[in-house]
Design an enzyme around this catalytic site. Structure first.
Site, short mmCIF file in Angstrom:
data_model
loop_
_atom_site.label_atom_id
_atom_site.label_comp_id
_atom_site.label_asym_id
_atom_site.label_seq_id
_atom_site.Cartn_x
_atom_site.Cartn_y
_atom_site.Cartn_z
CG ASP A 297 -0.27 0.24 2.51
OD1 ASP A 297 0.97 0.09 2.58
OD2 ASP A 297 -0.95 0.59 3.49
CD GLU B 210 0.46 -8.05 6.10
OE1 GLU B 210 -0.14 -7.86 5.04
OE2 GLU B 210 0.09 -7.58 7.19
CE1 TYR C 31 -2.84 -2.15 11.05
CE2 TYR C 31 -2.23 -4.24 10.04
CZ TYR C 31 -1.92 -2.92 10.36
OH TYR C 31 -0.70 -2.39 10.01
CD GLU D 293 2.32 -4.01 9.38
OE1 GLU D 293 1.15 -3.87 9.00
OE2 GLU D 293 3.28 -4.20 8.62
C1 GCB Z 1 -0.33 -4.29 6.55
C2 GCB Z 1 0.91 -4.06 5.80
C3 GCB Z 1 1.30 -2.58 5.76
C4 GCB Z 1 0.08 -1.74 5.49
C5 GCB Z 1 -0.92 -1.97 6.62
C6 GCB Z 1 -2.18 -1.16 6.41
O1 GCB Z 1 -0.61 -5.35 7.02
O2 GCB Z 1 1.99 -4.81 6.29
O3 GCB Z 1 2.27 -2.41 4.77
O4 GCB Z 1 0.38 -0.39 5.38
O5 GCB Z 1 -1.25 -3.32 6.68
O6 GCB Z 1 -2.27 -0.06 6.90
O7 GCB Z 1 -3.07 -1.65 5.74
#
Ligand code: GCB
Length: 773
Positions: A240, A485, A538, A574
């Protein structure tokens, strides 16, 4: 002779000889199998002569030691404003066909000014430059001192990186090329330079990503002529962040004598005997001498930060012992963080020619077992952020002011670490990490990989070897991440990660090898091969959006599962939520600063719970700062999960993170101290603590056993057994530490600490009016 033309793979699918067929998506053919080391497109290789010449041009696969001045070396920066032009999107080969590298670009067409180093994308007002896919051309002209020739200097040209694939020409001839960005490129240009007239340096760089490149990407051809013009294509990729490109790191010329230090490796070990430290440095020097001369001899001098000689040696490989060393400690783990010695390496040729190179060395040792990681024998809890090389105007371009600011902010936060998500960062950034005591999870550019065929595996291994060679002497680097990932539930991921992880371990057995995972604990096939496991999650953002009340349950359950299935230290690499700076909503609502903050606080509670269980090695917030994304409808130009804005101003979430990280640092130090002393002794000042409260020395027997198992280590046998669940890890560097630090007094202290942090979390929740589950 036919022109010496090197075309990297990447124009291949665009217009270079491939038919436009009526399909929406396909992968351009990009590798020429006849050239193992090179990736060529199909045009304009016109004669056999061209092909022969192409194979003679080396591919840079190691960038060499970072340019440094010394009594025997000079460094000449070539940064500044260069000339720049894009190849037309519908004619990517034009520059090669028209030999743009033979004369200044300004004589073959229109040029604009371009800053070096910088990504080219955001520097101008031209949208075509920002969105370009394909070849871009740079050049610059310069003189070198004539005395370099008189003094028979060897001259090296070095780019910190050119993103992604590049061909480099000096005075009209291709001198080297490189596959992929983010790593240095080096070429010996002694005989290509002109010493009595101006030199012309030209770079062709291509940012196209394909399924065979690392990172991967796809070109989508839109062949419906009722909707798109002829030849219309776009680049897609599985990440992204904006796909910045160009000459993004410093460019140098430097000199060495003809006899020179080619490479250095150091491995540092730390010994603790009843609270008293000593350290050793195993060093290995490679030198080169002119043909016909005997090998050079070596000597080494270790000086401290005041340039006082500590110890010296007189062979090309050996071990130096440092008694009463000042160890390299992470930020906030010791009053003196990031302390470095300098190892002066001197080689002397058989004709008495001398070369000297200064290498910074931090004395520290990283170890790990099934439940945790230690540094210098002390348990480590990693608190930090994922980052990006990203800023407005410069893109991924190196900028000293930005780097200094970012380290100031990391320290303001109380972070002790960051991850180089999702590619190797500039060496100048790594230098700061070494000097500031900020630990680095050093990640390769392999983001979001899928497919896992042998060609990709071999490319990945080559990247890991090149990358580890660059960073292996750095004290800040505490682990290698082979990627972020991957689609690691695909069947081929099993063998693939076995091979890539093992190749990385062979390149450096002194640090744990990891990957940052995102597949489910039951479907992932990579974790089994890793020393430590990091997972991105997340909760309440990409899943259960808006339901902050589920975070604690989901986080605790899932991370317990990872540990219980794989018996490895586990951490969260993350987590986070997007927030629009200045958007405040109470009660908290997605995209508000309140939502991001409340999400972090709920995670903190979960992490404290996990920390109590003894296997949770760290927490890393996504992301340090907002960063540019491709154009898309679900994000407002940027990934907004930053603690700081893209211009590095703090959001509300930064303030609570700062409170947590400083608390963690304080409590972790104080609990560790309590473990090594009785409560009554526990009132010493932090200055007095240096060195006296560490984990008791590993006894000599244990270390001897580790050394033995290290030297006899058989990876295949080990893997087979590990897969069968028969062994854990027996390599050197593994310490059975759990019994050492989870003693009762420390457990009590850790639980007091967690309670204190919970109070802090509750207080924040109260102030902000959040409900915590
Ligand atoms: C992830 C990725 C990271 C993205 C993030 C997001 O899992 O590793 O590169 O920026 O999610 O914010 O979606």
């Amino acid at each position: 002779m036919g022109p010496l033309i090197l075309i990297l793979l990447l124009c291949a699918g665009l217009s270079c000889g491939l038919d436009i067929i009526n399909q929406e998506e396909r992968v351009p053919k990009s590798f020429n199998d006849n050239h193992e080391n090179f990736m060529f497109a199909t045009l304009p290789i016109q004669t056999e002569d061209d092909i022969v010449n192409q194979t003679e041009v080396p591919v840079s696969s190691w960038g060499g030691l970072y340019p440094q001045t010394s009594v025997s070396r000079e460094v000449k920066p070539l940064d500044g404003v260069w000339s720049f032009r894009l190849s037309p999107k519908d004619d990517p080969d034009k520059g090669f066909r028209e030999l743009w590298f033979e004369k200044p670009l300004s004589t073959t067409g229109t040029v604009i000014a371009m800053a070096v180093p910088s990504s080219y994308n955001e520097v101008t007002e031209d949208k075509n430059i920002r969105e370009h896919v394909g070849w871009a051309w740079y050049d610059t002209q310069f003189y070198v001192p004539a005395r370099w020739q008189d003094e028979k200097k060897r001259v090296v040209l070095r780019f910190g990186s050119v993103t992604y694939n590049s061909i480099i020409y000096l005075n009209g001839k291709a001198i080297t090329s490189h596959l992929g960005g983010h790593l240095p490129i080096m070429a010996d240009v002694t005989s290509s330079l002109m010493y009595s007239s101006k030199n012309l340096l030209t770079v062709a760089v291509n940012n196209t990503l394909t399924p065979e490149t690392i990172p991967q990407g796809t070109i989508i051809f839109h062949n419906d002529l009722s909707r798109y013009p002829p030849g219309y294509f776009e680049q897609k990729y599985n990440f992204d962040f904006f796909n910045f490109a160009g000459i993004d790191r410093p460019v140098f010329l430097y000199t060495t004598p003809q006899t020179y230090v080619d490479n250095i490796r150091v491995i540092t070990k730390v010994f603790n005997t009843q609270g008293s430290y000593s350290a050793s440095i195993e060093y290995d020097i490679t030198s080169q001498s002119p043909a016909g001369q005997d090998n050079a001899s070596c000597s080494v001098f270790l000086v401290d930060a005041n340039d006082t000689l500590v110890v010296n040696g007189s062979s090309c490989s050996g071990t130096l012992t440092v008694s009463q060393p000042q160890l390299w400690w992470p930020y906030l783990m010791d009053p003196i963080a990031g302390y470095q010695y300098t190892l002066w390496v001197r080689v002397t040729g058989s004709l008495d020619e001398i070369d000297e190179y200064p290498l910074k060395v931090g004395l520290r040792e990283v170890a790990w077992n099934t439940s945790g990681v230690t540094i210098n024998g002390r348990p480590l809890y990693i608190r930090g952020c994922g980052k990006h090389e990203d800023a407005d105007i410069r893109g991924k371009g190196y900028d000293a002011a930005l780097v200094v600011k970012d380290f100031a902010l990391l320290k303001w936060l109380g972070a002790n670490s960051f991850r180089t998500s999702h590619y190797p960062y500039a060496e100048e950034i790594m230098d700061r990490a070494d000097a500031e005591g900020i630990m680095v999870i050093d990640e390769s550019p392999a983001i979001g990989l899928s497919g896992f065929d042998p060609a990709l595996r071999d490319r990945h291994i080559a990247v890991m070897e090149e990358f580890i060679m660059r960073d292996r002497n750095r004290p800040s680097v505490i682990m290698w991440s082979v990627g972020n990932e991957p689609k690691s539930s695909q069947l081929a991921a099993d063998d693939y990660f076995r091979a890539v992880v093992n190749a990385s371990k062979l390149a450096d057995p002194t640090r744990p090898v990891t990957a940052v995972l995102s597949e489910s604990v039951n479907s992932d096939l990579a974790a089994q091969w890793l020393d430590v496991i990091w997972v991105n999650r997340y909760f309440s953002w990409y899943s259960d959006t808006g339901h902050l009340e589920v975070i604690q349950r989901q986080t605790v359950t899932e991370f317990q599962e990872w540990h219980s299935k794989f018996q490895r230290p586990v951490g969260i690499s993350e987590y986070g939520a997007g927030s629009i700076p200045g958007l405040h909503m109470g009660p908290s609502f997605t995209w508000s600063e309140e939502y991001q903050t409340e999400l972090l606080l709920n995670n903190f509670k979960a992490f404290d719970d996990l920390r109590d269980q003894g296997f949770f090695m760290g927490e890393m917030i996504w992301n340090f700062a907002d960063f540019l994304t491709p154009q898309e409808y679900n994000r407002p130009a940027m990934c907004m999960k930053g603690l700081f804005t893209r211009t590095r101003q703090p959001k509300m979430a930064a303030q609570v993170t700062r409170a947590r990280y400083h608390d963690l640092a304080e409590w972790d130090n104080s609990c560790e101290r309590r473990q090594g002393s009785t409560p009554d002794e526990d009132d010493s000042t932090s200055e007095e603590l240096n060195g006296i409260f560490a984990i008791p020395a590993k006894d000599a027997r244990l270390r001897a056993k580790e050394e033995e198992s290290f030297s006899e280590f058989d990876y295949d046998d080990f893997e087979a057994k590990r897969k069968e669940g028969e062994v854990l890890d027996t390599r050197r560097g593994i310490v059975e530490r759990s019994s050492e630090f989870l003693v009762q007094s420390q457990a009590q202290c850790l639980s007091d600490a967690a309670a204190s942090r919970q109070t802090r979390v509750q207080a924040f929740a109260h102030v902000f009016g959040f409900g915590l589950a």
